[in-house]
Design a protein around this motif. Sequence first.
Motif, mmCIF file in Angstrom:
data_model
loop_
_atom_site.group_PDB
_atom_site.id
_atom_site.type_symbol
_atom_site.label_atom_id
_atom_site.label_comp_id
_atom_site.label_asym_id
_atom_site.label_seq_id
_atom_site.Cartn_x
_atom_site.Cartn_y
_atom_site.Cartn_z
ATOM 1 N N GLY A 10 6.311 -1.711 -2.182
ATOM 2 C CA GLY A 10 6.339 -2.055 -0.768
ATOM 3 C C GLY A 10 6.889 -3.442 -0.510
ATOM 4 O O GLY A 10 6.354 -4.435 -1.009
ATOM 5 N N ARG A 19 7.245 -6.951 4.541
ATOM 6 C CA ARG A 19 6.072 -6.161 4.182
ATOM 7 C C ARG A 19 5.814 -5.062 5.212
ATOM 8 O O ARG A 19 6.357 -5.081 6.313
ATOM 9 N N TRP A 20 4.948 -4.111 4.832
ATOM 10 C CA TRP A 20 4.719 -2.930 5.664
ATOM 11 C C TRP A 20 4.201 -3.287 7.050
ATOM 12 O O TRP A 20 4.567 -2.648 8.031
ATOM 13 N N ARG A 23 7.038 -4.086 9.385
ATOM 14 C CA ARG A 23 7.869 -2.929 9.713
ATOM 15 C C ARG A 23 7.106 -1.907 10.565
ATOM 16 O O ARG A 23 7.681 -1.274 11.447
ATOM 17 N N ILE A 66 2.554 8.166 5.415
ATOM 18 C CA ILE A 66 2.962 7.416 6.601
ATOM 19 C C ILE A 66 2.297 7.994 7.846
ATOM 20 O O ILE A 66 1.808 7.266 8.714
ATOM 21 N N THR A 96 12.736 3.086 6.299
ATOM 22 C CA THR A 96 12.404 2.919 4.884
ATOM 23 C C THR A 96 13.310 3.767 4.004
ATOM 24 O O THR A 96 13.826 3.287 2.988
#
Length: 225
Positions: A10, A19-20, A23, A66, A96
């Motif tokens: 990630g 980082r997630w 996003r 997700i 992604t």
Amino acid sequence: MRGLVLFDFGGTLDADGARWSIRFHAAYRAAGGRQSFAAFEKVFRESDRALARFSGVARLGFRAMIDAQTALVLARLPDGAALSKSAVADHFHSATCAVVRRNEALLQRLHQAYHLGVVSNFTGNLALCLEELGVMRYFSVIADSGHVGVTKPDARLFRHALSWPGLVATPAWMVGDNFESDIRPAAALGLSTAWLAPEAEKSPQRGLPTVRLQTLSDLAAVLQP
């Protein structure tokens, strides 16, 4: 003897250092969400912990995971009920996948000369996610904290990868976007390090990393197969 290149997942294999939470917040705002990033990130961290406890998470592929995290995040936000779960998940997933597809060219090239692996704080389903994303075939080593039972920066997760059965490789590299979780502990174990971070972000330790990357594609010039 083939060298070994270890990657974080990630923020590294799936993004150029973002980082997630960053996003996911972009996906949330694109769907009409109004919370600031600071407020959103607190909720996102709560969803991370909830996802780790999610029944059956180790059996989820990438898109299913997700979807699960999107539901967990939106349920905790004051405006979450009014937003489309599928819109948020679609935005994050498509962005992604686009980066992973771009990075596959690098993995394919490096795979010819190196053993490749992933060392990641994850939820026990990393191999399934890499398979769904179409890149599992490039990796000889998978150290998923959800399976191993320790998380980075604990050196035991790196040692788990370095002692993978049947793998004899030297030298070794660690490629990651998080200095404290990826770069510092890997360097302490004697690995060369490639830090994926904006140029403006200063290293907190003199002499580290070995190299800096603006995008993961920059690694091709460092590791010439």
